[in-house]
Design a protein around this motif. Structure first.
Motif, PDB file in Angstrom:
ATOM      1  N   MET A  25     -25.947 -22.634 -29.523  1.00  0.00           N
ATOM      2  CA  MET A  25     -25.944 -23.796 -30.412  1.00  0.00           C
ATOM      3  C   MET A  25     -25.702 -25.091 -29.634  1.00  0.00           C
ATOM      4  O   MET A  25     -26.369 -26.104 -29.869  1.00  0.00           O
ATOM      5  CB  MET A  25     -24.905 -23.619 -31.519  1.00  0.00           C
ATOM      6  CG  MET A  25     -25.295 -22.556 -32.514  1.00  0.00           C
ATOM      7  SD  MET A  25     -24.149 -22.102 -33.836  1.00  0.00           S
ATOM      8  CE  MET A  25     -22.889 -23.292 -33.834  1.00  0.00           C
ATOM      9  N   GLU A  26     -24.758 -25.069 -28.691  1.00  0.00           N
ATOM     10  CA  GLU A  26     -24.482 -26.257 -27.879  1.00  0.00           C
ATOM     11  C   GLU A  26     -25.688 -26.627 -27.028  1.00  0.00           C
ATOM     12  O   GLU A  26     -26.037 -27.810 -26.903  1.00  0.00           O
ATOM     13  CB  GLU A  26     -23.269 -26.011 -26.987  1.00  0.00           C
ATOM     14  CG  GLU A  26     -21.957 -25.949 -27.722  1.00  0.00           C
ATOM     15  CD  GLU A  26     -20.783 -25.561 -26.821  1.00  0.00           C
ATOM     16  OE1 GLU A  26     -20.964 -25.458 -25.588  1.00  0.00           O
ATOM     17  OE2 GLU A  26     -19.675 -25.354 -27.358  1.00  0.00           O
ATOM     18  N   THR A  28     -28.844 -25.941 -27.635  1.00  0.00           N
ATOM     19  CA  THR A  28     -29.877 -26.466 -28.531  1.00  0.00           C
ATOM     20  C   THR A  28     -29.596 -27.928 -28.865  1.00  0.00           C
ATOM     21  O   THR A  28     -30.511 -28.759 -28.868  1.00  0.00           O
ATOM     22  CB  THR A  28     -29.945 -25.618 -29.812  1.00  0.00           C
ATOM     23  OG1 THR A  28     -30.245 -24.266 -29.454  1.00  0.00           O
ATOM     24  CG2 THR A  28     -31.000 -26.139 -30.764  1.00  0.00           C
ATOM     25  N   GLU A  29     -28.335 -28.240 -29.130  1.00  0.00           N
ATOM     26  CA  GLU A  29     -27.939 -29.621 -29.414  1.00  0.00           C
ATOM     27  C   GLU A  29     -28.294 -30.531 -28.241  1.00  0.00           C
ATOM     28  O   GLU A  29     -28.892 -31.597 -28.417  1.00  0.00           O
ATOM     29  CB  GLU A  29     -26.431 -29.673 -29.701  1.00  0.00           C
ATOM     30  CG  GLU A  29     -25.880 -31.039 -29.929  1.00  0.00           C
ATOM     31  CD  GLU A  29     -26.037 -31.550 -31.344  1.00  0.00           C
ATOM     32  OE1 GLU A  29     -25.893 -32.769 -31.520  1.00  0.00           O
ATOM     33  OE2 GLU A  29     -26.296 -30.756 -32.250  1.00  0.00           O
ATOM     34  N   TYR A  32     -32.430 -30.448 -27.555  1.00  0.00           N
ATOM     35  CA  TYR A  32     -33.380 -30.842 -28.588  1.00  0.00           C
ATOM     36  C   TYR A  32     -32.864 -31.910 -29.544  1.00  0.00           C
ATOM     37  O   TYR A  32     -33.577 -32.868 -29.841  1.00  0.00           O
ATOM     38  CB  TYR A  32     -33.828 -29.612 -29.391  1.00  0.00           C
ATOM     39  CG  TYR A  32     -34.489 -28.576 -28.521  1.00  0.00           C
ATOM     40  CD1 TYR A  32     -35.778 -28.773 -28.034  1.00  0.00           C
ATOM     41  CD2 TYR A  32     -33.817 -27.420 -28.154  1.00  0.00           C
ATOM     42  CE1 TYR A  32     -36.389 -27.841 -27.209  1.00  0.00           C
ATOM     43  CE2 TYR A  32     -34.415 -26.475 -27.330  1.00  0.00           C
ATOM     44  CZ  TYR A  32     -35.696 -26.687 -26.870  1.00  0.00           C
ATOM     45  OH  TYR A  32     -36.293 -25.769 -26.051  1.00  0.00           O
ATOM     46  N   VAL A  33     -31.657 -31.747 -30.044  1.00  0.00           N
ATOM     47  CA  VAL A  33     -31.157 -32.656 -31.072  1.00  0.00           C
ATOM     48  C   VAL A  33     -30.829 -34.020 -30.471  1.00  0.00           C
ATOM     49  O   VAL A  33     -31.280 -35.058 -30.982  1.00  0.00           O
ATOM     50  CB  VAL A  33     -29.930 -32.050 -31.795  1.00  0.00           C
ATOM     51  CG1 VAL A  33     -29.336 -33.040 -32.776  1.00  0.00           C
ATOM     52  CG2 VAL A  33     -30.319 -30.752 -32.496  1.00  0.00           C
ATOM     53  N   GLN A  34     -30.060 -34.058 -29.397  1.00  0.00           N
ATOM     54  CA  GLN A  34     -29.661 -35.335 -28.809  1.00  0.00           C
ATOM     55  C   GLN A  34     -30.860 -36.153 -28.323  1.00  0.00           C
ATOM     56  O   GLN A  34     -30.908 -37.366 -28.583  1.00  0.00           O
ATOM     57  CB  GLN A  34     -28.644 -35.123 -27.688  1.00  0.00           C
ATOM     58  CG  GLN A  34     -27.297 -34.680 -28.207  1.00  0.00           C
ATOM     59  CD  GLN A  34     -26.295 -34.415 -27.097  1.00  0.00           C
ATOM     60  OE1 GLN A  34     -26.600 -34.539 -25.916  1.00  0.00           O
ATOM     61  NE2 GLN A  34     -25.087 -34.042 -27.482  1.00  0.00           N
ATOM     62  N   GLN A  37     -32.415 -37.729 -31.329  1.00  0.00           N
ATOM     63  CA  GLN A  37     -31.575 -38.813 -31.852  1.00  0.00           C
ATOM     64  C   GLN A  37     -31.723 -40.063 -30.988  1.00  0.00           C
ATOM     65  O   GLN A  37     -31.844 -41.176 -31.526  1.00  0.00           O
ATOM     66  CB  GLN A  37     -30.108 -38.381 -31.877  1.00  0.00           C
ATOM     67  CG  GLN A  37     -29.786 -37.345 -32.919  1.00  0.00           C
ATOM     68  CD  GLN A  37     -28.385 -36.784 -32.786  1.00  0.00           C
ATOM     69  OE1 GLN A  37     -27.778 -36.822 -31.713  1.00  0.00           O
ATOM     70  NE2 GLN A  37     -27.867 -36.238 -33.871  1.00  0.00           N
TER      71      GLN A  37
END
Length: 60
Positions: A25-26, A28-29, A32-34, A37
């Motif tokens: 999960m970390e 992936t954050e 991809y997520v950061q 953003q």
């Protein structure tokens, strides 16, 4: 985990699996997520800058 448990008959505890899930999960954050953003923030900043320039330019 998969190969160890299938081919080497290694068993993992629920805590070890939870730790791995948290790492996934970390990661992936971070991967991809950061970046998504940051891209949205950069696009919003660019739009605000363009809007400000347009608002300050003399109209014809």
């Amino acid at each position: 985990m998969g190969n160890d448990s299938i081919h080497h008959n290694v068993e993992y505890s629920a805590d070890e699996i939870a730790d791995l899930a948290e790492l996934i999960m970390e990661t992936t954050e971070i991967l991809y997520v950061q970046p998504a953003q940051r891209l949205r923030m950069a696009e919003a900043q660019k739009q605000r800058s363009e809007d400000t320039k347009r608002d300050r330019s003399p109209t014809k």
